[in-house]
Design an enzyme around this catalytic site. Sequence first.
Site, PDB file in Angstrom:
ATOM      1  N   CYS A 152       7.209   4.866 -53.858  1.00  0.00           N
ATOM      2  CA  CYS A 152       6.075   5.546 -53.496  1.00  0.00           C
ATOM      3  C   CYS A 152       6.472   6.898 -52.701  1.00  0.00           C
ATOM      4  O   CYS A 152       7.278   7.833 -52.950  1.00  0.00           O
ATOM      5  CB  CYS A 152       5.046   4.944 -52.966  1.00  0.00           C
ATOM      6  SG  CYS A 152       3.349   5.502 -52.786  1.00  0.00           S
ATOM      7  N   HIS A 173       6.636   9.153 -55.484  1.00  0.00           N
ATOM      8  CA  HIS A 173       5.299   9.463 -55.904  1.00  0.00           C
ATOM      9  C   HIS A 173       5.287  10.947 -56.303  1.00  0.00           C
ATOM     10  O   HIS A 173       5.930  11.929 -55.876  1.00  0.00           O
ATOM     11  CB  HIS A 173       4.292   9.198 -55.007  1.00  0.00           C
ATOM     12  CG  HIS A 173       2.575   9.098 -55.630  1.00  0.00           C
ATOM     13  ND1 HIS A 173       2.041  10.060 -55.844  1.00  0.00           N
ATOM     14  CD2 HIS A 173       1.999   8.196 -56.091  1.00  0.00           C
ATOM     15  CE1 HIS A 173       0.844  10.012 -56.298  1.00  0.00           C
ATOM     16  NE2 HIS A 173       0.763   8.572 -56.586  1.00  0.00           N
TER      17      HIS A 173
END
Length: 439
Positions: A152, A173
């Site tokens: 992420c 991400h």
Amino acid sequence: MALPMPRHMLTHSSIFRLSHRTLHLAPPTTNPSSLRHRFLSVSATMASAAKKVLVPIANGTEPSEAVITTDVLRRSGADVTVASVENQHRVDAGYAVKIVADALISDCANTVFDLIALPGGIPGATNLRDCAVLETLVKNQATDGRLYAAVCASPAVVLAPWGVLKGLKATCHPLFMEQLAPNAIAVESRVQVDGKVVTSRGPGTTMEYAVALVEQLYGKEKAKEVSDPLVMRSNHADEYVITELNPVDWTFDDCPKILVPIANGTEEMEAVIMIDILRLAKANVVVASVDDKLEILASRKVKVVADVLLDEAAKFSYDLIVLPGGIGGAQAFANSEKLVNLLKQQREANKPYGAICASPALVLEPHGLLKGKKATAFPALSNKLSDQSEAENRVVVDGNLITSRGPGTTIEFALAIVEKLFGRTKALEIARTTVFISP
């Protein structure tokens, strides 16, 4: 990725205590004494083979990423320590989920780990970055040629500024790709392995990432052994598909109120993923313990503290009641007269209800809650369904009933609920935000 939380998401909190003392080599048995015997019998042989893993967490950590990583790695036999970088064991993770760590990061300062795996989330990633002890541990990990990983926001927000991605391919991400680019060879892979570094993109890629970590620690055979029972999909980046029969509108006033019961033996990935996605969609999620105390011990030794006991939750009505799976949890649900009555009242009122994994077969079927309905369940339990005609489908919606198969179908299951409540546009928006499908 944990987005900034809307105020409504702070009304309920579930505490997740992740204990690393017990290794899990197979799905939970139905007999607690047999379960303990099996763990004791393998402990001596696994002690030398168990890889030591550190999963640091912080205020703002994305809870699904932390729990999925921990759960999947424990399924492989890894000795996972979840360590708080805060001044206390409990951290306030994303989406009103509270996690109580096994240890403080300071307790781990002199431990050598085979793998350090960082969950993401904002501000969780920045809090990890600002932890000097963790920075030293990860830099030593890189210098010594041991595995380290992040998902992420953390590849860009944590690993890149620490200088441990230079010259290496890495992903993160989509919102943080520009931040990653100057400090790594930025790629858009769902999971990227380069040498001793593994990176990934978000909650929707974390299960794939966790299986990749198992492969790095134990090899492809163990990774397959762990991944097969998860019921993961092969077309990872594609739009999800649900099977819907006898479609009806799921209606609610203002904000949908959803009851998620939990019990000793509940599958923690399924519970946390559902809570995450449904709260991200702005539903009012109430987590209720079916046992006689708020704290329950989940299937992979995650301790969860519910918002309320079921006795209190039963005083109210819900737009949806949805059950996570796990053998022990499903058996507790089936034995709870109060919960079964709530489910029967929900059906009689033509209001939505559902279940995933073991719960369709062990709770809904024996109590007549699948009568006249098509459903699916965990593959090994599908033979308990009286009508197995749709059992091979990953998510089945039949009127006001929704069912699904296992941990690897939970995101699809939760997105299908979002679609029924808020529409497919909203569900696809969340699917892209979590990088479950291509952004």
